[in-house]
Design an enzyme around this catalytic site. Structure first.
Site, PDB file in Angstrom:
ATOM      1  N   MET A  75       0.851  -1.186   0.000  1.00 42.30           N
ATOM      2  CA  MET A  75       0.000   0.000   0.000  1.00 42.30           C
ATOM      3  C   MET A  75       0.879   1.225   0.000  1.00 42.30           C
ATOM      4  O   MET A  75       1.841   1.308   0.755  1.00 42.30           O
ATOM      5  CB  MET A  75      -0.887   0.026   1.244  1.00 42.30           C
ATOM      6  CG  MET A  75      -2.018   0.999   1.076  1.00 42.30           C
ATOM      7  SD  MET A  75      -2.646   1.606   2.627  1.00 42.30           S
ATOM      8  CE  MET A  75      -1.588   3.028   2.870  1.00 42.30           C
TER       9      MET A  75
ATOM     10  N   ARG B  82      15.528   9.231  -0.610  1.00 35.50           N
ATOM     11  CA  ARG B  82      16.072   7.867  -0.591  1.00 35.50           C
ATOM     12  C   ARG B  82      17.150   7.769  -1.653  1.00 35.50           C
ATOM     13  O   ARG B  82      17.227   8.615  -2.550  1.00 35.50           O
ATOM     14  CB  ARG B  82      14.966   6.846  -0.866  1.00 35.50           C
ATOM     15  CG  ARG B  82      14.280   7.086  -2.184  1.00 35.50           C
ATOM     16  CD  ARG B  82      13.142   6.124  -2.404  1.00 35.50           C
ATOM     17  NE  ARG B  82      12.402   6.509  -3.599  1.00 35.50           N
ATOM     18  CZ  ARG B  82      11.239   5.970  -3.945  1.00 35.50           C
ATOM     19  NH1 ARG B  82      10.667   5.053  -3.174  1.00 35.50           N
ATOM     20  NH2 ARG B  82      10.630   6.340  -5.050  1.00 35.50           N
TER      21      ARG B  82
ATOM     22  N   SER C  62      37.713 -28.857  -7.779  1.00 34.18           N
ATOM     23  CA  SER C  62      36.857 -27.818  -8.320  1.00 34.18           C
ATOM     24  C   SER C  62      35.429 -28.226  -8.000  1.00 34.18           C
ATOM     25  O   SER C  62      34.983 -29.305  -8.388  1.00 34.18           O
ATOM     26  CB  SER C  62      37.068 -27.689  -9.825  1.00 34.18           C
ATOM     27  OG  SER C  62      36.227 -26.678 -10.319  1.00 34.18           O
TER      28      SER C  62
ATOM     29  N   TYR D  75      39.523 -19.686  -6.109  1.00 31.92           N
ATOM     30  CA  TYR D  75      38.949 -18.971  -7.253  1.00 31.92           C
ATOM     31  C   TYR D  75      37.538 -19.454  -7.548  1.00 31.92           C
ATOM     32  O   TYR D  75      37.112 -20.501  -7.058  1.00 31.92           O
ATOM     33  CB  TYR D  75      39.824 -19.146  -8.509  1.00 31.92           C
ATOM     34  CG  TYR D  75      39.823 -20.555  -9.048  1.00 31.92           C
ATOM     35  CD1 TYR D  75      38.838 -20.965  -9.948  1.00 31.92           C
ATOM     36  CD2 TYR D  75      40.779 -21.483  -8.651  1.00 31.92           C
ATOM     37  CE1 TYR D  75      38.811 -22.271 -10.427  1.00 31.92           C
ATOM     38  CE2 TYR D  75      40.760 -22.781  -9.125  1.00 31.92           C
ATOM     39  CZ  TYR D  75      39.768 -23.173 -10.015  1.00 31.92           C
ATOM     40  OH  TYR D  75      39.723 -24.456 -10.481  1.00 31.92           O
TER      41      TYR D  75
END
Lengths: 897, 897
Positions: free
Chosen positions: A108, A351, A781, A871
Site C-alpha cells: 500500500m 532515498r 573444483s 577462485y
C-alpha cells in the site's frame, strides 16, 4: 519498560535516526534524518516495523499498548501544529504511507488527506477560503481510502467522476465532443454532487457508511498498510528481488502539506544527479498546483527544475541547498520528493536514487574523485545488475508500456539477460541455415541438447518450453551472453507442423517474436532493441575491484574464442574447459565420436579415438595459446554417451552407412545406451573407468598440445580434471593412468610440461570423503551444478515445474532464490565447507575452485570468498560480475572484522 | 629381532596356534592346532600371509631373510623325519599348498610329491620297494607342477598319458575298444616311457628342462602359490564372496604321506556331522589306494566310513577319536582330510565344514543342547544365506553339472534368490492371462514399471535386460520372495516380434526357460525344482535371535497380504507402506488416479481424488487390522505422476474416452509430465506441495481407516511419512496440513487416534540439515535406496552398466559390495550417522528407522544397530534375516565391549 513502537519527528528534532532503517523503514528513517538535519520536513510519527512483525506473529493482532502510543503521538503532533485531526474548524490532515527498509512496489502506498469528513471538510474550506480545494481533497481522500486502504476497484470511483466530468463539466464548459474535461475543470458544485456518489460506491462494497470518525480512518489506513505487507504482489516482489530478513513495513503518519493550493504550490521529484548518465547536475521536475497522485497520473506536463528557478528562485535555491546537504549526509545520489505549499518548501521523502547502469559507474567514480566516498564504498555501490545492464541489448525503452502489454504473449524463466528479436525456427539446423542466409532467428525448442549447439550459436536468442536456469540451453547461451528464456510452461511446440503456441496464440515458423531474457517476457513481432555500450568509468571501477579482491576469477571456456573472450573480460585462467563440446564442432568430429561409441571392441574404439586425437590437440593448442601460461582446467569427457548419438531411425541409418556397420547394430547400441536417469548414469569418470582408452586419448591430446606450445615458446599450465569422482580409489586409478600417459608423451616429445591432476567435487559422497580424495587430488573444483542437483535431489532440467513453489514463501518457501542460480548455502554450502576443510586438512595447499553456474552469482561468490576458496570460474560474460562480487566480499569481510 | 616368517609344526608341537588364522591361513593354523592337540599330523612348516602381503607391496619381491628362514625350517623338517629333500636314496617328499584365512577356490591348490627328480625317484623306488609307485608319484608331480605351478594346460600332459594308456596299456591288457584303461592299469614300463614325454611338454612350454634341483622345485611352487593370490579367478571369488581385509595366502610345506601304497592305504574326507541334514553322525568316505587328486577325479568309487570300520577298525576308532577331539576343540562341525598310509592314520587338514541351510540350524541347536556352545555362539553360526536357503525353491541338485552347462544361456544380476521355470512372455498382460489359464510363465522385460505389477505377480519369475538389485523389478519381486534376475546385458527383446535373444540364441514367446535368482544364471528348458521346507530348529533359533536383538525389525508392506506375511515372518510393524502401489490394483483405481493427473483444475483433481479415497481407506483398514496396533509407517505418494499414465497413443485415446476429454488433452498433459531425470523430478512430497489436495485425500483415508478400526476395537498406530523432504520449512507446511486434516477427521468421527508425523531422510540435504528437520519430524526413516542414489550420483536403474567396475578391485574397486544391496557405510553411512546424531540432538526421543533395501542386508543391519537406530524395515521375506542379523550385531557389539 514497555517497548517503544512509535517515533516522533517534527519541530527540528526527531526521535529516530537515519540509520534506523530496519526499525523505521526507509521512509521513516529518512524523515527522521532530514528532520534532524534541519530540513523543512512536515511533522509526524512512524509506527515501527517491529509492530508489523508482531502483528503477523500474533495472528494479526497488534501489540498491547500500541493504541495508546499512537494516540499520544497523534496528540503530540496536534499540539505541535496546533490543529486537531477531524476538527470541524481547522482540521489537521495527515498522509499515511507504508515504508519498509527496502523500497517495495506492491505494498500500500499512500492515503492522503486523512482526517477529512463531512464536517472537517467545511472547516478546511473556511480556513483555506477555498471550498473547491477542500472538496477536491475530500474527493481524493474518499477514493484513495476506498481504493487503496479498503481495496475497492478504483474504476468504480473513476466512473462516477467521469460521469460528472462528461455530463456536467464538459457541458458547462462547452468542451467539444471527443475531448475530455480535466480534473481541474470540475467546479465546487460538481464536486459537491460527486462526493455522495463516491460514498455510495464505498457503501456498496463495504456495507458501511464512509467512516466519519478520524481515528477510525487512521486505524483503517494503518491496518491497510500492515495488511499490504503480505499481499501477493508484495510477496512476489520480495521473491523476485530476493529480499529477505525484513521485519515488515513501518507506517508513517505525516502532516499534510498541499501542492495543489494554486499556482504558487506544486509537487515534484528530483535527483541529486542525473540518474540516466550520472552527470553531477540537478535533475528533476515538478507539477504546479498538484498533489502527488497527479504527478503519477501524468495528465499535465511537469516543469523542469530550471523553470522553477525562474518562477520561484528562492525555493529553487532552498532545494539546491537540500540537494547538497543530503548528498553530503548520505554520500549517495538521492531521490527527493518535495512539495511547495504557497511558496513554502517541504521535503516529503528522500532515498537512494535508482540509476541506470552507466550512471551507477559514473556516480561511484565521481564521488570517489570528489572525496565523498572511498574506493571500497564505490565498489559496494555498483551491482551485478549494473554490469549486466552494460552488457546486453535491451528493448528500446521508448516503446510504451501499453504497446508492450498489447504484444505480451507470456513468460518463462529469465535464464540469460538481454533482449533478442527474430523469426521463429524450430530446429538447430534451420537456425543455422536461416542465419547463414542473413536472417535473424529465435530458436524455439522444447529443450536443447549438445547437438543443437550450432543452431543455438546462430540464433539471436533461445526460447525453450522446459528447463531451469542451469538447463543445457541456459548454460550454453550464458557462455555466449546470448539472450535465453527457458521453462516457458505455456509454450507448446508441434515440431511436425512447425507451429508453436503460447497460451491460445499460434505462431508458424518464420513469424517474428521478441524475447527479453532479463525478465523472461515474450512478445509478438520484432521490437526495436538498443545495443549496449561501455563507459570508461566501468574499466576504472573494475581495476579497483581487482585490487581489492583476494578470490581469483577464471572463466569457463571450451574454445579458443571463449578463452579470448574470458581473458578480455578479466579472467585469470580457465576453470572449466568442457572437452566434449569439441566433439560436436564438425561433421567429421561428430562421426568419429559416434564411431567410437558404436564400437564394440577396444580396438575399434581406439581406431575411432585416434581420429579424434588431432582435433582435440588442435583445440587445446588454441586454448593454451589464448591463455598464455594462465592455468587451464580441462575436464575430461563428462556427458553420458547417448548424448552423442542420433536417436531417429533416419539418422541412425545414415550413421550406419558412414561407419560401415548395420543399422541394427547402431540401433541396438543406441538403445542399450538409453538411461532412466542419465544424470545419475554412465558418465563422468565412469566412462574413463569403463573405457580407459578415452582417457588415454584425451590426456595424450592435452599433453601433446602442451608440449607443442611449450616447444614454440608459449607457456602452458594444464590442470587435468576428472569429473564425477566419488572415491579416492577411483581417482587413484584415473590419476595413475593420467600420469602414465602424460609422462610417456613428455618423454616422447622431450619437452618438460608442468601439470596438475585433480577432481571435480560434484557428488555428495566426494564432499563427504574429501579428506581421503585429497590424498590423490592436487586440486578440487566444486561442480556446484551437479552437487546442487544431487544434494537437493532435483534435476535442473525438471525442476521448472516445482521449484517456483520452493522459492515462494507462501508455499514451501525453502530457498531465497533458485538454488541452481544462487548457491544453497545451508545445504550444498555445508558440503562445500566440509569438503574444503577436510581437503585442506589432508593437503594444506590444495587448490580450491568452484566452476558451477554459481561462479557468476554475487552471493555465491561471497560464500566462496568467506570459505577460503582460491577462485571461482564462470561464463565469460559473468567474469566482470564475479570480479566485482569478489571485491565486494573482500571489502565486506574486512568491515565485519 | 627380524620378523618371523616361517612357523614349524611336527613332533607333537607347533610354533603356531589355531587362532592364528590371519597369519598362518586356515590350513596352517589348523595343522598347528592339530599338532598341538596331539593328533597324527605330518610335520611341516607354514610361510605366513605376511610374506604374501610384503610380496605384493614390494613389487613381487620377498622380504629379506625369507630364503634363509625357509632353508632352516626345511633342514629342521629333514632332521625330524630323518630324510632329505631330493635325496637319491631315501628322499623326503613334501606337498606345497596355499591357504588363506578363508577358504578360497581359484587359488593354487596343491603340488604333491615335490622333491622327486630323476635320481630321487629311484631312491624312493628302492626304499618303498615299489618302483611303479615311485614312477607314478613322479608322473603326478611333473603334471601338477607343470599344470598348477607353471600354468601349462593340463590337457597336454593328459594327452601324453592317454596315448600311453590307449596304445600300450589297453593293448597289453586286451581291453576291448571303446573301453578305457585306468590309471592304475598302467605299469612300471609304461610309466617309464611316459615320464620323458611329460618332461617334453614341460620343456616345450617353458623352454627349460624340468627342474631337478629340489630347492628350485620348492621355490617354484612357493612362487606359484603367492602368484595365485592375485589371479583373476581368486580376485573374482573374493569379490563375489565379499572377502576383504585379508593379507594374502600362506604356503604350507608338509611332509608327504601316501594313500596310494596299496590296499592298506587310502585317502578320504569326513565331516564330524552330516552336512546335509545336520544329524550328529559321522559322515564321510575314503578311496583306497589313492592320492588326493584321485578322489577329485572320481574315477573309482569311494567306500563309506562304516566299511572302513570293517576293514581297519583300529583306524576307524582312531578317526572317531579325532572327530571328538576336533569338535570339542573347535566347537563346530569339522571337515577333515585324512590319509591312511599302510594302516597308519594321518590328518592332513581340518576346517569348519560347509553345510546345508537345514543342517546349519540343526547343528547350531544341537551343539547348544550338548553344551558345546552358547546360544550367542549358535546365533553367530547361522547366516543369512542359511535362512535364504530355507525360503526359496532351488534347481534340483541331482541335475548334473554337465547338463546345467549344456543348457546355460547366460547370466544377469542375481536380484532375488530362488529358481523359477516357465514359458516366456513379454508383457505383463500376457503374464496375467497365461497364468490365469494355469500356465507357468517367466516374465521377460527390458525393464518393469509399476504398471507391470499385476503381471509380475502372476509370473513364476522375472527376467529383465536392465536394472540393478534395487531396480523396480528387483524391489517388487523381493517383496514377494519371487525369483528375479535383472540387468542381463546379453538379453535383447523384440517386443514387436515377441522374440528375445540371449547372446546368439533366440527364443519365441511360449518357449521355456529356467532362471536361478540365487546366482543369476539362465537356462533353456524347464528344469525340475525343489520346494523349500522349514526345520523346527529354525523357529527355535529365531526365537533366540529375538531375545538377543535390541534393534526392531519391521516389514515393508503395501497390502494386507504383505502385512500378514510380514507378521508371520516376525515383523514388529510396517516400516514402509507405499501408498501408490494401491493405485494400480484395479482398472477402476487406475482410472481414478489417471483422471486426477490429467485434471487441470483443483476441482477436477478433487473430484478424481474423491473416487480414490474409499479404495485407499479400505486398504488401510485391511493393513491396520493385519497389524493390530503395531506401528504402520505410511509413506504418502512418492513416484512422479508420469509413472501412472499411459504412454502409447492407443492407451491415451482409451483413457481420453473414459474420462471424457480429448485425446490431445491427454497426450499434451502426458508429454508435459515427461522428465529428463525422473528420479530427481517432481515426486515425493513435492507433489503434495504442488497439489495439497492429494495429501489431504491420503491423510483423510488413513485417519478415517484408523478411526473406523479403532471404533470396532482394533488398535491402530499410524505413522504418516512425507517422502523426499529437503527442509524444515517444507516439512512444516506438510505437517501442518497433515495435522489439520487428521484433526478434522478425528473430530468428525469422534474417535481418538494416536499418530505420528515424520519424514523419510533420503535426500543428502535432509541428512545435512537433520537437526532442523527434527524440530518438526517425530520420526526419521532413512530411505537408503534414494539416499544411496543421490549420495553416489548413481541411478540404480542405470548402474548395471558400470557398477560392476566399481566393485571390481582391479578396476575402480570402490565398493566391497553393490552399494544398493549393502550400505555404503563410508559415504551414505556417514550421512546417516550425521543425521541420526543431529536429529537426536534436537529431539532426543526421535524414532529412527531404515526402510531401504538395505534393511535386509546383514552388514547394513549391523550398521543400524551400531548407530543406535530403533528399527530396520525390509521386504517380508528378508524379515527373518534382519532379525538374525540384528541379534548377531548385538552379540558382536557385546563382545567388542
Amino acid at each position: 519498560m514497555a517497548e517503544k513502537y512509535v517515533y516522533f519527528f517534527g519541530g527540528g528534532k526527531a526521535e529516530g535516526k537515519g540509520d534506523a532503517k530496519e526499525l523505521l523503514g526507509g521512509k521513516g528513517a529518512g524523515l527522521a534524518e532530514m528532520t534532524n538535519l534541519g530540513l523543512p520536513v512536515p511533522a509526524g510519527f512512524t509506527i515501527t516495523t517491529e509492530v508489523c512483525d508482531q502483528f503477523y506473529k500474533n495472528k494479526r493482532k497488534y501489540p498491547d499498548g500500541l493504541d495508546k502510543e499512537v494516540r499520544e503521538h497523534l496528540e503530540r503532533l496536534e499540539t505541535l501544529v496546533g490543529k486537531k485531526l477531524g476538527d470541524a474548524n481547522d482540521p489537521l490532515l495527515v498522509s499515511v504511507r507504508s515504508g519498509a527498509a527496502r523500497s517495495m512496489p506492491g505494498m500500500m502506498e499512500t492515503v492522503l488527506n486523512l482526517g477529512l469528513n463531512d464536517k472537517s471538510v467545511e472547516g478546511l474550506a473556511r480556513k483555506t477560503n477555498n471550498r473547491r480545494f477542500a472538496l477536491d481533497g475530500y474527493r481524493r481522500f474518499i477514493v484513495m481510502y476506498g481504493a487503496i486502504a479498503i481495496g475497492i476497484p478504483r474504476e468504480e470511483f473513476d466512473h462516477k467522476f467521469d460521469d460528472i466530468k462528461e455530463n456536467k463539466t464538459r457541458a458547462r464548459l462547452n468542451i467539444p465532443k471527443g475531448h475530455k474535461a480535466l480534473d481541474t475543470d470540475v467546479n465546487e458544485a460538481e464536486l459537491e454532487q460527486l462526493i455522495p456518489l463516491l460514498k455510495g460506491v464505498y457503501k456498496k462494497h463495504t456495507g458501511k457508511d464512509f467512516p466519519q470518525e478520524p481515528i477510525e480512518q487512521l486505524w483503517g489506513a494503518i491496518d491497510a498498510v500492515f495488511g499490504s505487507w503480505m499481499a501477493d504482489k508484495a510477496v512476489t516482489y520480495r521473491e523476485i528481488e530476493k529480499i529477505t530478513g525484513l521485519k515488515g513495513t513501518a507506517v508513517n503518519i505525516v502532516q499534510m502539506v498541499f501542492g495543489n493550493k494554486g499556482e504558487t504550490s506544486g509537487t515534484g521529484v528530483c535527483f541529486t544527479r542525473d540518474p540516466n548518465n550520472g552527470e553531477n547536475t540537478f535533475y528533476g521536475d515538478l507539477l504546479m498546483n498538484a498533489q502527488g497522485e497527479d504527478v503519477v497520473a501524468g495528465i499535465r506536463t511537469p516543469i523542469h527544475l530550471s523553470e522553477l528557478n525562474l518562477k520561484m528562485p528562492r525555493i529553487y535555491e532552498q532545494l539546491c541547498d537540500v540537494r547538497l546537504k543530503l548528498e553530503k549526509n548520505y554520500k549517495d545520489m538521492q531521490d527527493i520528493e518535495f512539495t511547495v505549499e504557497e511558496e513554502k518548501l517541504y521535503i516529503l521523502q528522500c532515498r537512494s536514487g535508482k540509476r541506470s547502469p552507466m550512471a551507477a559507474f559514473k556516480i561511484a567514480l565521481d564521488m570517489v574523485n570528489e572525496g565523498l566516498i572511498t574506493r571500497e564504498e564505490a565498489l559496494l555501490r555498483v551491482t551485478d545488475k549494473d554490469i549486466e545492464g552494460l552488457f546486453y541489448p535491451v528493448i528500446d525503452p521508448n516503446i510504451s508500456q501499453d504497446e508492450l502489454e498489447a504484444k505480451y504473449l507470456g513468460s518463462g524463466i529469465d535464464a540469460v539477460p538481454g533482449a533478442a528479436a527474430g523469426q521463429i525456427v524450430f530446429t538447430a539446423k534451420d537456425a543455422e541455415e536461416w542465419a547463414a542466409n542473413g536472417r535473424k532467428v529465435i530458436l524455439v525448442r522444447r529443450e536443447t541438447s549438445p547437438e543443437d549447439v550450432g543452431g543455438m550459436h546462430a540464433a539471436q536468442g533461445i526460447l525453450t518450453a522446459t528447463g531451469g536456469k542451469t538447463s543445457h540451453a541456459a548454460v550454453v547461451a550464458r557462455g555466449w551472453g546470448k539472450c535465453c528464456i527457458v521453462g516457458c510452461d505455456a509454450l507448446y511446440i508441434d515440431y511436425i507442423k512447425k507451429v508453436m503456441s503460447i497460451g491460445d496464440k499460434e505462431f508458424k515458423e518464420g513469424e517474428e517474436i521478441t524475447i527479453n531474457g532479463s525478465n523472461g517476457n515474450i512478445y509478438q513481432t520484432s521490437l526495436s532493441l538498443i545495443k549496449p555500450e561501455f563507459p570508461d568509468e566501468y574499466y576504472t571501477v573494475m581495476k579497483w575491484a581487482d585490487e581489492f579482491r583476494r578470490l581469483g576469477v577464471r572463466t569457463n571456456a571450451d574454445t579458443p574464442y571463449d578463452a579470448q573472450n574470458g581473458v578480455r573480460l578479466g579472467a585469470e585462467g580457465i576453470g572449466l574447459c568442457r572437452t566434449e563440446h569439441m566433439f560436436f564442432d564438425t561433421e567429421e568430429r561428430r562421426l568419429a565420436i559416434q564411431e567410437m561409441i558404436i564400437a564394440d571392441t577396444v580396438e575399434h574404439r581406439r581406431t575411432a579415438l585416434s581420429k579424434l586425437l588431432p582435433f582435440q590437440r588442435e583445440d587445446f593448442k588454441g586454448i593454451f595459446k589464448a591463455m598464455d601460461g594462465k592455468p587451464v582446467t580441462i575436464r575430461l569427457i563428462d556427458p553420458p554417451l547417448h548424448e552423442f548419438v542420433p536417436h531417429t531411425e533416419h539418422e541412425q541409418r545414415q550413421l550406419a552407412d558412414k561407419i560401415g556397420v548395420t543399422y541394427e547394430h547402431v540401433s541396438r547400441r543406441v538403445e542399450r545406451l538409453h538411461e532412466a536417469n542419465p544424470m545419475l548414469g554412465h558418465r563422468g569418470c565412469r566412462l574413463s573407468i569403463s573405457y580407459p582408452e578415452i582417457l588415454e586419448m584425451q590426456v595424450r591430446a592435452i599433453i601433446e598440445a602442451a608440449c607443442e606450445c611449450q616447444g614454440t615458446g608459449s607457456k602452458v599450465f594444464p590442470e587435468i580434471m576428472h569429473p564425477l569422482v566419488i572415491d579416492k580409489k577411483e581417482l587413484k586409478v584415473l590419476e595413475t593412468k593420467t600420469r602414465e600417459v602424460a609422462e610417456a608423451v613428455i618423454a616422447e616429445k622431450g619437452v618438460m610440461v608442468e601439470y596438475l591432476v585433480g577432481t571435480m567435487i560434484e557428488v555428495p559422497r566426494a564432499a563427504l570423503l574429501a579428506d581421503r580424495i585429497a590424498e590423490v587430488a592436487e586440486f578440487f573444483s566444486f561442480g556446484t551444478n551437479d552437487l546442487t542437483q544431487l544434494t537437493l535431489g532435483m534435476s535442473r532440467d525438471d525442476a521448472g515445474r516445482f521449484l517456483p513453489d520452493y522459492v515462494d514463501e507462501r508455499k514451501a518457501g525453502v530457498f531465497k532464490a533458485d538454488p541452481f542460480q544462487s548457491l544453497d548455502q545451508d545445504g550444498v554450502g555445508m558440503l562445500i565447507k566440509m569438503a574444503a576443510e577436510k581437503g585442506r586438512a589432508t593437503r594444506p595447499k590444495l587448490k580450491l575452485g568452484l566452476c558451477g553456474e554459481h561462479g557468476g552469482d554475487p552471493a555465491s561468490v561471497e560464500f566462496c570468498h568467506r570459505n577460503g576458496l582460491d577462485y571461482v570460474s564462470c561464463s565469460p560474460f559473468r567474469v566482470p560480475i564475479a570480479r566485482l562480487s569478489a571485491a565486494q566480499a573482500a571489502i565486506k569481510g574486512k568491515k565485519n572484522k
